[in-house]
Design an enzyme around this catalytic site. Structure first.
Site, PDB file in Angstrom:
ATOM      1  N   CYS A 292       8.524  78.743 -53.025  1.00 29.79           N
ATOM      2  CA  CYS A 292       9.128  78.018 -54.145  1.00 29.79           C
ATOM      3  C   CYS A 292       9.305  76.522 -53.860  1.00 29.79           C
ATOM      4  O   CYS A 292       9.575  75.747 -54.776  1.00 29.79           O
ATOM      5  CB  CYS A 292      10.462  78.650 -54.524  1.00 29.79           C
TER       6      CYS A 292
ATOM      7  N   HIS B 211      14.455  73.623 -58.653  1.00 30.67           N
ATOM      8  CA  HIS B 211      13.638  74.837 -58.753  1.00 30.67           C
ATOM      9  C   HIS B 211      14.420  75.881 -59.548  1.00 30.67           C
ATOM     10  O   HIS B 211      15.637  76.002 -59.402  1.00 30.67           O
ATOM     11  CB  HIS B 211      13.329  75.359 -57.349  1.00 30.67           C
TER      12      HIS B 211
ATOM     13  N   ASN C  66      11.134  82.501 -62.992  1.00 29.39           N
ATOM     14  CA  ASN C  66      10.766  81.749 -61.792  1.00 29.39           C
ATOM     15  C   ASN C  66       9.236  81.710 -61.681  1.00 29.39           C
ATOM     16  O   ASN C  66       8.610  82.720 -61.359  1.00 29.39           O
ATOM     17  CB  ASN C  66      11.384  82.434 -60.568  1.00 29.39           C
TER      18      ASN C  66
HETATM   19  O1  UT7 Z   1      13.046  81.054 -55.251  1.00 25.98           O
HETATM   20  C1  UT7 Z   1      13.533  82.017 -54.382  1.00 25.98           C
HETATM   21  C2  UT7 Z   1      13.264  83.322 -55.025  1.00 25.98           C
HETATM   22  N1  UT7 Z   1      14.315  84.246 -55.184  1.00 25.98           N
HETATM   23  C3  UT7 Z   1      15.597  83.982 -55.451  1.00 25.98           C
HETATM   24  O2  UT7 Z   1      16.078  82.908 -55.462  1.00 25.98           O
HETATM   25  C4  UT7 Z   1      16.428  85.199 -55.792  1.00 25.98           C
HETATM   26  C5  UT7 Z   1      17.820  85.082 -55.314  1.00 25.98           C
HETATM   27  N2  UT7 Z   1      18.586  86.276 -55.671  1.00 25.98           N
HETATM   28  C6  UT7 Z   1      18.959  86.566 -56.929  1.00 25.98           C
HETATM   29  O3  UT7 Z   1      18.614  85.864 -57.849  1.00 25.98           O
HETATM   30  C7  UT7 Z   1      19.874  87.748 -57.135  1.00 25.98           C
HETATM   31  O4  UT7 Z   1      20.265  88.255 -55.893  1.00 25.98           O
HETATM   32  C8  UT7 Z   1      19.238  88.875 -57.976  1.00 25.98           C
HETATM   33  C9  UT7 Z   1      19.076  88.443 -59.406  1.00 25.98           C
HETATM   34  C10 UT7 Z   1      17.900  89.301 -57.404  1.00 25.98           C
HETATM   35  C11 UT7 Z   1      20.150  90.104 -57.960  1.00 25.98           C
HETATM   36  O5  UT7 Z   1      21.429  89.744 -58.485  1.00 25.98           O
HETATM   37  P1  UT7 Z   1      22.755  90.097 -57.689  1.00 25.98           P
HETATM   38  O6  UT7 Z   1      23.865  89.643 -58.514  1.00 25.98           O
HETATM   39  O7  UT7 Z   1      22.625  89.565 -56.292  1.00 25.98           O
HETATM   40  O8  UT7 Z   1      22.705  91.665 -57.703  1.00 25.98           O
HETATM   41  P2  UT7 Z   1      22.739  92.679 -56.471  1.00 25.98           P
HETATM   42  O9  UT7 Z   1      21.416  92.700 -55.771  1.00 25.98           O
HETATM   43  O10 UT7 Z   1      23.965  92.450 -55.661  1.00 25.98           O
HETATM   44  O11 UT7 Z   1      22.918  94.035 -57.216  1.00 25.98           O
HETATM   45  C12 UT7 Z   1      24.109  94.347 -57.960  1.00 25.98           C
HETATM   46  C13 UT7 Z   1      23.874  95.631 -58.706  1.00 25.98           C
HETATM   47  C14 UT7 Z   1      23.298  96.748 -57.841  1.00 25.98           C
HETATM   48  O12 UT7 Z   1      23.830  97.961 -58.280  1.00 25.98           O
HETATM   49  P3  UT7 Z   1      25.025  98.677 -57.488  1.00 25.98           P
HETATM   50  O13 UT7 Z   1      24.514  98.913 -56.105  1.00 25.98           O
HETATM   51  O14 UT7 Z   1      26.171  97.689 -57.529  1.00 25.98           O
HETATM   52  O15 UT7 Z   1      25.269  99.921 -58.277  1.00 25.98           O
HETATM   53  C15 UT7 Z   1      21.841  96.685 -58.158  1.00 25.98           C
HETATM   54  O16 UT7 Z   1      21.196  97.918 -57.921  1.00 25.98           O
HETATM   55  O17 UT7 Z   1      22.928  95.394 -59.748  1.00 25.98           O
HETATM   56  C16 UT7 Z   1      21.865  96.342 -59.627  1.00 25.98           C
HETATM   57  N3  UT7 Z   1      20.634  95.727 -60.108  1.00 25.98           N
HETATM   58  C17 UT7 Z   1      20.260  95.775 -61.390  1.00 25.98           C
HETATM   59  N4  UT7 Z   1      20.832  96.309 -62.479  1.00 25.98           N
HETATM   60  C18 UT7 Z   1      20.195  96.168 -63.650  1.00 25.98           C
HETATM   61  C19 UT7 Z   1      19.710  95.049 -59.400  1.00 25.98           C
HETATM   62  N5  UT7 Z   1      18.723  94.646 -60.221  1.00 25.98           N
HETATM   63  C20 UT7 Z   1      19.035  95.084 -61.445  1.00 25.98           C
HETATM   64  C21 UT7 Z   1      18.422  94.982 -62.704  1.00 25.98           C
HETATM   65  N6  UT7 Z   1      19.038  95.518 -63.767  1.00 25.98           N
HETATM   66  N7  UT7 Z   1      17.247  94.340 -62.864  1.00 25.98           N
END
Ligand code: UT7
Length: 331
Positions: free
Chosen positions: A113, A256, A286
């Site tokens: 990125c 970004h 993204n």
């Molecule tokens: O340029 C660099 C590229 N990448 C990034 O910058 C990504 C950086 N990370 C993020 O943007 C975030 O971490 C995400 C958007 C990927 C995830 O968001 P989060 O708030 O960190 O969620 P999490 O991974 O802590 O998950 C929270 C909950 C989990 O469920 P439980 O375990 O609490 O029951 C996940 O399984 O949300 C669940 N979850 C979803 N639910 C609905 C994860 N993805 C999804 C989804 N829809 N797509």
């Protein structure tokens, strides 16, 4: 040493759109969660016959037309991408041929990125060296080809697109506009948190790597998120400080676009006001190497970027890679 300016911009986004509602039918997710946790509403997806060089060439043509020049006038072409058409020949060679840029040399630059930010800096160095007068930086990624559309943690985030910026020496009429400074940092200890494990010399393609879905993006989202907020804040603060500038001096912050909460978290900590910051992740997701030119196009079209404004570009991505650069806008 000549000062370097961005003299033209071009973008291309494929017409196909993948909405949050579409994703609801593909994985266990819902639009409200995606909007709240990422800020994304939709992303563009390239048609099957379109590859990264096609989008990059389209963006390049728009930039060249905006400047009223042809590919034959280019000295170098850098294509920033993590999704080249193939490992070699480079996508830069493919684009060079299609643009008829017979005088240009070039190469692909891979920094996830942060690719476009690093490309801008590398191109600026070529101009500053006095050996190049027209360098085209292209950021293009067909992320949909390396995304696992059964993995809800990653498939909601990414989209396809391309952008290009032309770099040239700044003259007296530019009144000091152009490149000011860049600060960058890589940290390979974070490599495991965001990667495409197979397809290189470590894990060449095999039936097993395909079966294990190792040719897709794998991410530990929370780890990347925390690093991104912290690093974006640190890089931007440092580049401002060492140039004797304050956040209030920034005309436009062009970050970004990985997650709306990463951008707002870093910018609030810096003390930037929302009206200084460009966010267009809602429409594109993204797009990896294309986010900075796409966001720049939007801010120009909104009339929020004027000649002489202080622009801060910032990016954080896989690697880890990070950086920030300062420019005075030249047109
Ligand atoms: O340029 C660099 C590229 N990448 C990034 O910058 C990504 C950086 N990370 C993020 O943007 C975030 O971490 C995400 C958007 C990927 C995830 O968001 P989060 O708030 O960190 O969620 P999490 O991974 O802590 O998950 C929270 C909950 C989990 O469920 P439980 O375990 O609490 O029951 C996940 O399984 O949300 C669940 N979850 C979803 N639910 C609905 C994860 N993805 C999804 C989804 N829809 N797509």
């Amino acid at each position: 040493m000549p000062k370097v300016k961005i003299s033209a911009l071009g973008c291309y986004v494929p017409p196909g759109v993948l909405t949050n509602k579409d994703l609801e039918r593909m994985v266990d997710t819902n639009s409200e969660w995606i909007v709240e946790r990422t800020g994304i509403c939709e992303r563009h997806i390239a048609a099957p016959e379109m590859a990264t060089s096609d989008m990059g060439t389209e963006a390049a043509r728009v930039a060249l037309a905006a400047r009223g020049i042809t590919g034959a006038e280019l000295d170098a072409i850098l294509v920033c991408t993590v999704t080249p058409d193939m490992l070699f020949p480079s996508t830069a060679c493919l684009v060079q041929d299609r643009l008829g840029a017979h005088r240009a040399w070039g190469f692909d630059l891979i920094a996830a990125c942060s690719s476009f930010l690093y490309g801008l800096t590398t191109g600026a160095a070529l101009i500053a060296a006095g050996t190049h007068r027209k360098v085209l930086i292209i950021g293009a990624d067909t992320m949909s080809r390396i995304i696992d559309y059964t993995d809800r943690g990653t498939c909601i985030l990414f989209g396809d697109g391309a952008g290009a910026m032309l770099l040239e020496p700044a003259g007296e009429s530019d009144a000091g506009a152009g490149f000011i400074d860049f600060i960058g940092e890589i940290d390979g200890s974070g490599g495991d948190f965001l990667k495409m494990p197979a397809g290189g010399s470590r894990l060449p393609a095999s039936a097993e790597t395909v079966e294990k879905r190792l040719h897709f993006v794998h991410q530990q989202g929370q780890q990347v998120f925390k690093y991104a907020v912290k690093k974006m804040y640190e890089m931007c603060s440092e580049v401002l400080e060492r140039n004797g500038l304050k956040p209030s001096d920034v005309g436009v912050m062009i970050p970004h676009q990985a997650n709306r909460r990463i951008i707002t978290g870093a910018c609030e900590r810096m003390g930037l006001k929302p009206e200084q910051v460009v966010i267009n992740i809602d429409r594109y997701g993204n797009t990896t190497s294309a986010t900075l030119p796409l966001a720049t196009r939007d801010v120009i079209e909104q009339g929020r970027l004027k000649k002489g404004d202080l622009v801060m570009f910032a990016a954080v991505g896989a690697g880890y890679t990070a950086g920030a650069s300062l420019w005075r806008w030249a047109y």
